[in-house]
Write an enzyme that holds these catalytic residues in place. Structure first.
Site, PDB file in Angstrom:
ATOM      1  N   ASN A  10       0.811  -1.231   0.000  1.00  0.00           N
ATOM      2  CA  ASN A  10       0.000   0.000   0.000  1.00  0.00           C
ATOM      3  C   ASN A  10       0.838   1.273   0.000  1.00  0.00           C
ATOM      4  OD1 ASN A  10      -2.697  -1.289   0.135  1.00  0.00           O
ATOM      5  ND2 ASN A  10      -1.963  -1.991   2.127  1.00  0.00           N
ATOM      6  N   ARG A  17      -3.411   7.851  -0.407  1.00  0.00           N
ATOM      7  CA  ARG A  17      -3.796   6.960   0.681  1.00  0.00           C
ATOM      8  C   ARG A  17      -3.834   7.702   2.013  1.00  0.00           C
ATOM      9  NH1 ARG A  17       0.213   2.621   3.630  1.00  0.00           N
ATOM     10  NH2 ARG A  17      -1.409   1.566   4.823  1.00  0.00           N
ATOM     11  N   HIS A  99       8.809   3.900   9.871  1.00  0.00           N
ATOM     12  CA  HIS A  99       7.374   4.113   9.673  1.00  0.00           C
ATOM     13  C   HIS A  99       7.123   5.597   9.520  1.00  0.00           C
ATOM     14  CE1 HIS A  99       6.555  -0.035  10.620  1.00  0.00           C
ATOM     15  NE2 HIS A  99       7.399   0.082  11.630  1.00  0.00           N
ATOM     16  N   ARG A 106      -1.572   4.593  17.389  1.00  0.00           N
ATOM     17  CA  ARG A 106      -2.707   4.178  16.562  1.00  0.00           C
ATOM     18  C   ARG A 106      -3.369   2.910  17.129  1.00  0.00           C
ATOM     19  NH1 ARG A 106      -0.768   4.054  10.592  1.00  0.00           N
ATOM     20  NH2 ARG A 106      -3.032   3.997  10.269  1.00  0.00           N
TER      21      ARG A 106
HETATM   22  C1  DQA Z   1       3.256   2.155   8.273  1.00  0.00           C
HETATM   23  C2  DQA Z   1       2.460   1.806   9.539  1.00  0.00           C
HETATM   24  C3  DQA Z   1       1.747   0.459   9.402  1.00  0.00           C
HETATM   25  O1  DQA Z   1       1.001   0.181  10.574  1.00  0.00           O
HETATM   26  C4  DQA Z   1       0.804   0.487   8.222  1.00  0.00           C
HETATM   27  O2  DQA Z   1       0.244  -0.795   8.032  1.00  0.00           O
HETATM   28  C5  DQA Z   1       1.428   0.991   6.968  1.00  0.00           C
HETATM   29  C6  DQA Z   1       2.386   2.089   7.030  1.00  0.00           C
HETATM   30  C7  DQA Z   1       3.861   3.571   8.338  1.00  0.00           C
HETATM   31  O3  DQA Z   1       4.762   3.845   7.546  1.00  0.00           O
HETATM   32  O4  DQA Z   1       3.406   4.398   9.130  1.00  0.00           O
HETATM   33  O5  DQA Z   1       1.097   0.530   5.866  1.00  0.00           O
HETATM   34  O6  DQA Z   1       4.328   1.214   8.149  1.00  0.00           O
END
Ligand code: DQA
Length: 144
Positions: A10, A17, A99, A106
């Site tokens: 993603n 997104r 991240h 979260r």
């Molecule tokens: C992420 C945090 C993850 O929990 C999430 O599933 C993502 C992006 C971040 O970069 O903040 O796809 O890795």
């Protein structure tokens, strides 16, 4: 030297997104940002993204075989992929988990990283600057 900047599922959809969580920079912009930051640090960033767990595991094998440092945003795989963790554990050079968001602020399923324990360190919560901080950390460890 070369640094692999590996991105999981993603993250190719950055920009559109959930921009309130992940910001407005799109993936192409992130690639440029990493390439420019790496160049300024005397490194070359090879930035990749996949939605496929097997492909990401394969890239970690490549990093291990070539002794390449890695910046890894495992995205959702962070929270449950033991296959990814086991691949990261084979690293032969530093690996920084990154991240964009702060997973600890979260949903509770994001509070666990199965990758963190095999990483050199983790940088989270600084937006796409998390990648720049990770590249800096790698540049520093390459010098020392
Ligand atoms: C992420 C945090 C993850 O929990 C999430 O599933 C993502 C992006 C971040 O970069 O903040 O796809 O890795």
């Amino acid at each position: 030297g070369t640094v692999l900047v590996l991105n999981g599922p993603n993250l190719g959809r950055l920009g559109s997104r959930e921009p309130d969580v992940y910001g407005s920079l799109d993936f192409a912009g992130l690639v440029r940002l990493c390439e420019e930051a790496a160049a300024a640090l005397g490194l070359r960033a090879d930035v990749r993204q996949t939605d496929d767990e097997a492909e990401l595991v394969g890239w970690l094998h490549e990093a291990a075989d070539r002794a390449l440092p890695v910046v890894l945003n495992p995205a959702a795989f962070t929270h449950y992929s033991y296959a990814l963790r086991d691949a990261a554990a084979q690293r032969t050079a530093p690996l920084i988990e990154v991240h964009i968001s702060n997973p600890y602020a979260r949903e509770s399923f994001r509070h666990t990283s199965v990758v963190g324990a095999v990483a050199t360190g983790t940088i989270a919560g600084f937006g796409t600057d998390s990648y720049l901080l990770a590249l800096r950390a790698l540049a520093g460890s390459a010098r020392s």
